[in-house]
Design a protein around this motif. Structure first.
Motif, PDB file in Angstrom:
ATOM      1  N   LEU A 136       0.772  -1.308   0.073  1.00  0.00           N
ATOM      2  CA  LEU A 136       0.085  -0.025   0.032  1.00  0.00           C
ATOM      3  C   LEU A 136       0.915   1.213   0.096  1.00  0.00           C
ATOM      4  CD1 LEU A 136      -2.940  -1.176   2.337  1.00  0.00           C
ATOM      5  CD2 LEU A 136      -2.989  -0.721  -0.345  1.00  0.00           C
ATOM      6  N   VAL A 137       2.137   1.174   0.225  1.00  0.00           N
ATOM      7  CA  VAL A 137       2.966   2.098   0.167  1.00  0.00           C
ATOM      8  C   VAL A 137       3.253   2.523  -1.200  1.00  0.00           C
ATOM      9  CG1 VAL A 137       5.397   3.028   0.719  1.00  0.00           C
ATOM     10  CG2 VAL A 137       4.111   1.756   2.624  1.00  0.00           C
ATOM     11  N   ASN A 138       3.375   1.486  -1.870  1.00  0.00           N
ATOM     12  CA  ASN A 138       3.697   1.809  -3.349  1.00  0.00           C
ATOM     13  C   ASN A 138       2.638   2.472  -4.156  1.00  0.00           C
ATOM     14  OD1 ASN A 138       6.201   0.280  -3.559  1.00  0.00           O
ATOM     15  ND2 ASN A 138       5.323  -1.528  -3.400  1.00  0.00           N
ATOM     16  N   CYS A 139       1.081   2.228  -3.372  1.00  0.00           N
ATOM     17  CA  CYS A 139      -0.008   2.784  -3.960  1.00  0.00           C
ATOM     18  C   CYS A 139      -0.397   4.274  -3.557  1.00  0.00           C
ATOM     19  CB  CYS A 139      -1.193   1.894  -3.814  1.00  0.00           C
ATOM     20  SG  CYS A 139      -0.877   0.254  -4.692  1.00  0.00           S
ATOM     21  N   HIS A 140       0.608   4.657  -2.574  1.00  0.00           N
ATOM     22  CA  HIS A 140       0.441   5.969  -2.074  1.00  0.00           C
ATOM     23  C   HIS A 140      -1.000   5.707  -1.187  1.00  0.00           C
ATOM     24  CE1 HIS A 140       3.476   8.038  -4.455  1.00  0.00           C
ATOM     25  NE2 HIS A 140       3.050   7.286  -5.271  1.00  0.00           N
ATOM     26  N   VAL A 141      -1.011   4.888  -0.419  1.00  0.00           N
ATOM     27  CA  VAL A 141      -2.021   4.758   0.619  1.00  0.00           C
ATOM     28  C   VAL A 141      -1.631   5.154   2.079  1.00  0.00           C
ATOM     29  CG1 VAL A 141      -4.056   3.453   1.610  1.00  0.00           C
ATOM     30  CG2 VAL A 141      -3.762   3.139  -0.791  1.00  0.00           C
ATOM     31  N   ILE A 142      -0.363   4.401   2.286  1.00  0.00           N
ATOM     32  CA  ILE A 142       0.372   4.610   3.569  1.00  0.00           C
ATOM     33  C   ILE A 142       1.688   5.225   3.106  1.00  0.00           C
ATOM     34  CG2 ILE A 142       1.612   3.253   5.241  1.00  0.00           C
ATOM     35  CD1 ILE A 142      -0.577   0.851   5.002  1.00  0.00           C
ATOM     36  N   SER A 143       1.875   5.935   4.121  1.00  0.00           N
ATOM     37  CA  SER A 143       3.251   6.848   4.157  1.00  0.00           C
ATOM     38  C   SER A 143       4.303   5.734   4.304  1.00  0.00           C
ATOM     39  CB  SER A 143       3.384   7.977   5.109  1.00  0.00           C
ATOM     40  OG  SER A 143       3.348   7.400   6.487  1.00  0.00           O
ATOM     41  N   LEU A 266      -3.659  11.579  -0.902  1.00  0.00           N
ATOM     42  CA  LEU A 266      -3.499  11.940   0.394  1.00  0.00           C
ATOM     43  C   LEU A 266      -3.165  10.525   1.017  1.00  0.00           C
ATOM     44  CD1 LEU A 266      -5.834  14.534   1.612  1.00  0.00           C
ATOM     45  CD2 LEU A 266      -3.474  15.097   0.836  1.00  0.00           C
ATOM     46  N   GLN A 267      -1.753  10.511   1.924  1.00  0.00           N
ATOM     47  CA  GLN A 267      -1.545   9.233   2.540  1.00  0.00           C
ATOM     48  C   GLN A 267      -1.916   9.098   3.895  1.00  0.00           C
ATOM     49  OE1 GLN A 267       2.730   9.617   1.408  1.00  0.00           O
ATOM     50  NE2 GLN A 267       2.443   7.737   0.097  1.00  0.00           N
ATOM     51  N   HIS A 268      -1.730   7.788   4.376  1.00  0.00           N
ATOM     52  CA  HIS A 268      -2.440   7.562   5.778  1.00  0.00           C
ATOM     53  C   HIS A 268      -1.003   7.083   6.515  1.00  0.00           C
ATOM     54  CE1 HIS A 268      -6.601   7.989   5.041  1.00  0.00           C
ATOM     55  NE2 HIS A 268      -6.144   7.236   3.789  1.00  0.00           N
ATOM     56  N   ASN A 269      -1.001   7.501   7.852  1.00  0.00           N
ATOM     57  CA  ASN A 269       0.148   6.916   8.699  1.00  0.00           C
ATOM     58  C   ASN A 269      -0.408   5.498   9.464  1.00  0.00           C
ATOM     59  OD1 ASN A 269       2.144   8.817   8.117  1.00  0.00           O
ATOM     60  ND2 ASN A 269       1.178  10.209   9.530  1.00  0.00           N
ATOM     61  N   LEU A 270       0.441   4.723   9.480  1.00  0.00           N
ATOM     62  CA  LEU A 270      -0.241   3.441  10.301  1.00  0.00           C
ATOM     63  C   LEU A 270      -0.412   4.124  11.811  1.00  0.00           C
ATOM     64  CD1 LEU A 270       2.419   0.774   8.860  1.00  0.00           C
ATOM     65  CD2 LEU A 270      -0.092   0.773   8.559  1.00  0.00           C
ATOM     66  N   PRO A 271      -1.408   3.306  12.298  1.00  0.00           N
ATOM     67  CA  PRO A 271      -1.673   3.629  13.890  1.00  0.00           C
ATOM     68  C   PRO A 271      -0.717   2.857  14.686  1.00  0.00           C
ATOM     69  CG  PRO A 271      -3.302   1.957  12.951  1.00  0.00           C
ATOM     70  CD  PRO A 271      -2.662   2.616  11.933  1.00  0.00           C
ATOM     71  N   PRO A 272      -0.320   3.196  15.605  1.00  0.00           N
ATOM     72  CA  PRO A 272       0.530   2.580  16.692  1.00  0.00           C
ATOM     73  C   PRO A 272       0.388   1.150  16.663  1.00  0.00           C
ATOM     74  CG  PRO A 272      -0.498   4.637  17.660  1.00  0.00           C
ATOM     75  CD  PRO A 272      -1.415   4.276  16.574  1.00  0.00           C
ATOM     76  N   PHE A 273       1.526   0.531  16.797  1.00  0.00           N
ATOM     77  CA  PHE A 273       1.609  -1.162  16.744  1.00  0.00           C
ATOM     78  C   PHE A 273       2.636  -1.586  17.834  1.00  0.00           C
ATOM     79  CE2 PHE A 273       3.104  -5.164  15.926  1.00  0.00           C
ATOM     80  CZ  PHE A 273       1.801  -6.097  15.581  1.00  0.00           C
ATOM     81  N   THR A 274       2.138  -2.224  18.765  1.00  0.00           N
ATOM     82  CA  THR A 274       2.767  -2.702  19.725  1.00  0.00           C
ATOM     83  C   THR A 274       2.954  -4.046  19.770  1.00  0.00           C
ATOM     84  OG1 THR A 274       2.698  -0.932  21.059  1.00  0.00           O
ATOM     85  CG2 THR A 274       3.608  -2.870  22.166  1.00  0.00           C
ATOM     86  N   PRO A 275       4.060  -5.090  19.404  1.00  0.00           N
ATOM     87  CA  PRO A 275       4.140  -6.437  19.270  1.00  0.00           C
ATOM     88  C   PRO A 275       3.561  -7.117  20.665  1.00  0.00           C
ATOM     89  CG  PRO A 275       6.215  -5.612  18.403  1.00  0.00           C
ATOM     90  CD  PRO A 275       5.391  -4.265  19.144  1.00  0.00           C
ATOM     91  N   PRO A 276       2.569  -8.031  20.878  1.00  0.00           N
ATOM     92  CA  PRO A 276       2.346  -8.605  22.091  1.00  0.00           C
ATOM     93  C   PRO A 276       3.382  -9.315  22.764  1.00  0.00           C
ATOM     94  CG  PRO A 276       1.239  -9.836  20.115  1.00  0.00           C
ATOM     95  CD  PRO A 276       1.848  -8.633  19.586  1.00  0.00           C
ATOM     96  N   PRO A 277       3.331  -9.037  24.194  1.00  0.00           N
ATOM     97  CA  PRO A 277       4.540  -9.853  24.465  1.00  0.00           C
ATOM     98  C   PRO A 277       4.468 -11.370  24.586  1.00  0.00           C
ATOM     99  CG  PRO A 277       3.027  -9.065  26.145  1.00  0.00           C
ATOM    100  CD  PRO A 277       2.441  -8.445  25.004  1.00  0.00           C
ATOM    101  N   ASN A 278       5.734 -11.738  24.735  1.00  0.00           N
ATOM    102  CA  ASN A 278       5.465 -13.447  24.743  1.00  0.00           C
ATOM    103  C   ASN A 278       4.808 -14.118  25.677  1.00  0.00           C
ATOM    104  OD1 ASN A 278       6.623 -15.992  23.502  1.00  0.00           O
ATOM    105  ND2 ASN A 278       7.849 -15.946  25.496  1.00  0.00           N
ATOM    106  N   ASN A 279       4.111 -15.309  25.501  1.00  0.00           N
ATOM    107  CA  ASN A 279       3.366 -15.898  26.539  1.00  0.00           C
ATOM    108  C   ASN A 279       3.429 -17.285  26.162  1.00  0.00           C
ATOM    109  OD1 ASN A 279       0.579 -16.508  25.131  1.00  0.00           O
ATOM    110  ND2 ASN A 279       0.889 -14.521  24.662  1.00  0.00           N
ATOM    111  N   CYS A 280       2.913 -18.090  27.339  1.00  0.00           N
ATOM    112  CA  CYS A 280       3.250 -19.583  27.295  1.00  0.00           C
ATOM    113  C   CYS A 280       2.082 -20.154  26.048  1.00  0.00           C
ATOM    114  CB  CYS A 280       2.781 -20.135  28.546  1.00  0.00           C
ATOM    115  SG  CYS A 280       1.011 -19.877  29.096  1.00  0.00           S
ATOM    116  N   ASP A 281       1.161 -19.363  25.935  1.00  0.00           N
ATOM    117  CA  ASP A 281      -0.004 -19.747  24.651  1.00  0.00           C
ATOM    118  C   ASP A 281       0.455 -19.408  23.371  1.00  0.00           C
ATOM    119  OD1 ASP A 281      -1.683 -20.850  26.717  1.00  0.00           O
ATOM    120  OD2 ASP A 281      -2.467 -18.745  26.975  1.00  0.00           O
TER     121      ASP A 281
END
Length: 773
Positions: A136-143, A266-281
């Protein structure tokens, strides 16, 4: 009054009919939208660009009423049809250029889908979503800066403490596998940041452990093609692409035709993304080895095959894998899609398809799909390309056969010659194939169709070997008893009368009986030989015999030794019919005549030493383990269901509603008792499961240790064909049942795979541990 009521009724009916029409029309429109979106890019008289432009116009007109439906479809195809990724990214770019708000909603939906896919361990879907966001960056949707920021967050996972390697591997793979689509665009706008990301990845890959590599390799040699770990291979391909200034010459990029339109959006910025912490599941994808069968010298005519480290090789193979993943349940559609791959005239497509199919078939620990799918797919491909693909398949078969001595035994089992060494891998493979053919045919047909020089490799006639039906054995003391039992069964005597006949069998010496005097091997042998001989006409007759005389079997199999001896006696009469042994063993387990541990002890016993490397032995063993695992899972599900019912009843118990009390629900006390009983059953089943694995691995360790000591004493090389087969069977056992075995890792490490174990055996356990480390 009645006229008014009738009029009211008519009005209500008309309103209801109108509502139904509106609902039906809405459903029809939604189905039409889904069909238009899913089929765009398929065969059409118009160009792809004009189809995309027309579809964008249709969707734009329907956005006011069907925006949520269109969003759902686009997010679904992003993960379900990844081979058409650039088509849908272009469509998203055109819609974003016409409706900025819709573009923002689509980006947010995709990020939510990414988070959910990671949460529920659908990591392959998550990779496709990341790749779609990148395009989507190539298509000017995401910056571009916002995507680089997300990649920086991904690569930071590699520097976390106490982080499983497989978790860091996935985030690295998500970045690297997106770069063929978006690497050029990111480097043009954020070169310094991208250099830092790739530098961090390079540092991670250099210190990354690859203990697991030998466990997953198809071949025991790197000749003629190196067997590279998937991240190492992809990193080499990205490095080559980077050296070529991020040029890529094979991806379909329809958005280039709309550059003048898309660059104004007009392009959009990706909303914040935080990798989920490691867990036993969390269940992260395990590593794999890249399968290589061909290079440019194997396809002498036509287009040249891309090199193993060219980015085109990765892109083409990845898209072929995606097509198979999307259409594997429909072999005809899958074959057609593979053969209509875009750019097929620029590459030796038939060779690359066959290599990808065999790469999936031989993937360890297990193929992505059922094995029969690959067979049926190859048949369909040959039907569609009768003039070229059968020749490629024949060439492949010959190459595999020539390299069979270096092939992993697990992969060899999935492959459905003549030398002086009849025990060598090639003759052994031919014998196993002919034996498998017997399951779909009959013995005389096989004999008539096999060339005369292959006669030494023909399996034995699958006849019943009745010990007490031969005159030469009439001098045996138990012979007359066997004949009397034979007549008793034919005369339909009672179980008591038959047991009375068996009591007349002379007992063996005291050493052959157990301390309690309840294990009489001769009685078991006479009964099993006689009964299975009379029931030898078919599987159904044998099953009926086991059911009819179940009571006698339970009496004779009262001890662990008795259970093992029943299996040994069954082997003696059906030793030339592996399929009969497999189905009878399965039936005996189901009817609880024998247990799973008895089957394992029988297969590893000295009586079966000559059969130890035969395929049917391992089919029986793994079938037994799967049966045990299914039993445990069934009890677990029953326990969870009972607990849910108990919880619902506790919620209802506080209600004073007479209706609730009159529903006929079970009393809470009864459900609690059921939960307690199921808990006990589960604990017993898990204990039996753990004991089964302890028996199997203990026997592996014993026979391998004996071999190693014997070789050390005599000064011979340990790497005999038997040893290679046995050590690979140990690896196969770990891989095929990895999810279950991981529950008992601590027990196995403390009791069996201790530090003082021979390094050759311990290395297999350490490789298995490294898979999910």
């Amino acid at each position: 009054m009645s006229r008014r009521r009738r009029s009211d009724d008519d009005g209500a009916g008309a309103a209801q009919a109108s509502k139904r029409r509106r609902t039906s029309e809405a459903v029809d429109i939604e189905d039409r939208l889904e069909s238009l979106i899913c089929r765009v890019g398929e065969k059409s008289t118009s160009s792809l660009e004009s189809n995309l432009e027309g579809l964008a116009g249709v969707l734009e007109a329907d956005l006011p009423n069907y925006k949520s439906k269109i969003l759902r479809i686009l997010t679904a195809v992003a993960r379900l049809l990844p081979e058409k990724l650039t088509v849908y990214s272009t469509l998203a770019g055109l819609l974003n250029a016409r409706n900025y708000n819709f573009g923002g909603d689509l980006v947010e939906s995709l990020v939510r889908l990414l988070k959910e896919a990671i949460r529920i361990n659908c990591y392959s879907d998550a990779v496709y979503v990341v790749r779609f966001l990148a395009d989507l960056v190539n298509c000017h949707v995401i910056s571009a800066p916002s995507l680089v920021s997300m990649f920086e967050i991904f690569v930071a996972v590699t520097q976390e403490d106490d982080n499983p390697q497989v978790r860091a591997d996935w985030y690295v793979y998500a970045i690297l596998s997106s770069l063929p689509w978006v690497g050029k665009e990111l480097y043009e706008k954020k070169d310094a940041e991208m250099d830092k990301i790739l530098s961090t990845i390079e540092s991670y890959l250099k210190q990354r452990k690859k203990t697991h590599l030998s466990l997953l390799q198809v071949w025991s040699s790197d000749a003629p093609h190196p067997q590279e770990e998937y991240l190492d291979c992809l990193w080499a391909q990205i490095q080559r692409m980077r050296a070529d200034r991020w040029q890529e010459r094979h991806l379909l990029r329809p958005y280039l035709a709309f550059d003048s339109v898309l660059c104004e959006a007009l392009q959009h910025n990706l909303p914040p993304f935080t990798p989920p912490p490691n867990n036993c599941d969390a269940v992260y994808p395990i590593p794999h080895v890249v399968f290589r069968l061909f290079d440019y010298t194997d396809a002498p005519e036509g287009p040249v095959m891309p090199g193993s480290h060219s980015i085109e090789r990765f892109v083409i193979e990845e898209n072929l894998h995606c097509i198979m993943k999307s259409h594997w349940k429909e072999r005809k559609a899958c074959a057609a899609q593979l053969l209509s791959y875009p750019g097929r005239n620029k590459i030796p497509l038939n060779y690359m398809i066959v290599e990808v199919i065999f790469g999936e078939l031989f993937r360890l620990p297990s193929p992505p799909h059922v094995q029969v799918m690959y067979t049926s797919l190859l048949i369909e491909l040959c039907k569609l390309q009768p003039s070229s693909l059968p020749q490629v398949l024949a060439q492949t078969t010959e190459m595999l056969y020539m390299r069979i001595e270096k092939m992993n035994v697990t992969c060899l089992d999935r492959s459905d010659c003549l030398t002086l060494d009849q025990g060598g891998p090639k003759p052994k493979f031919v014998r196993e194939v002919l034996e498998k053919c017997l399951r779909l045919s009959y013995y005389q047909r096989i004999v008539e169709n096999v060339p005369e020089n292959f006669a030494p490799l023909l399996p034995a006639s699958p006849a019943c070997l009745h010990k007490y039906g031969e005159e030469s054995n009439s001098s045996l003391p138990e012979y007359p008893i066997a004949q009397a039992l034979l007549e008793a069964i034919r005369s339909k005597k009672s179980n008591e009368e038959m047991l009375s006949i068996l009591k007349n069998i002379p007992q063996l010496s005291h050493e052959d009986d157990d301390e309690d005097g309840t294990f009489f091997p001769l009685k078991i042998e006479v009964f099993v030989q006689t009964l299975l001989y009379l029931a030898s006409k078919s599987f159904s007759h044998s099953f009926s015999a086991l059911a009819k005389f179940h009571e006698i079997f339970k009496i004779l199999a009262d001890t662990d030794e008795g259970k093992v001896h029943i299996l040994k006696s069954m082997y003696e009469i059906w030793r030339n019919h592996p399929q009969m042994m497999a189905v009878l063993t399965d039936k005996m387990i189901r009817t609880r005549i024998v247990d799973c541990s008895a089957v394992a002890n029988w297969l590893f016993s000295s009586d079966m030493s000559q059969e130890f490397t035969r395929l049917y032995v391992w089919e029986i063993l793994h079938s037994t383990v799967r049966k045990m695992n299914k039993h445990v899972m069934k009890v677990q599900l029953e326990l969870e269901d009972a607990r849910d019912r108990l919880e619902r009843q506790h919620h209802r118990s506080g209600s004073d509603d007479e209706d609730d009390r009159g529903l006929g629900m079970d009393e809470p006390g009864l459900v609690e008792e059921q939960v307690d009983r199921l808990q006990e059953r589960l604990e017993a089943a898990q204990s039996e499961q753990k004991n089964l694995f302890l028996v199997i691995f203990q026997r592996f360790i014993m026979i391998l240790t004996e071999h190693l000591v014997r070789c050390e004493t005599t000064g011979t090389d340990i790497h005999s064909p038997w040893y290679n087969n046995c050590i690979q069977r140990l690896q196969q056992t770990f891989l095929q049942h990895q999810n279950t075995i991981q529950q008992y890792m601590v027990t196995l490490e403390n009791l069996l795979f201790t530090s003082d174990l021979d390094p050759h055996i311990l290395a297999v356990f350490q490789q298995f541990c490294a898979l999910t480390a």
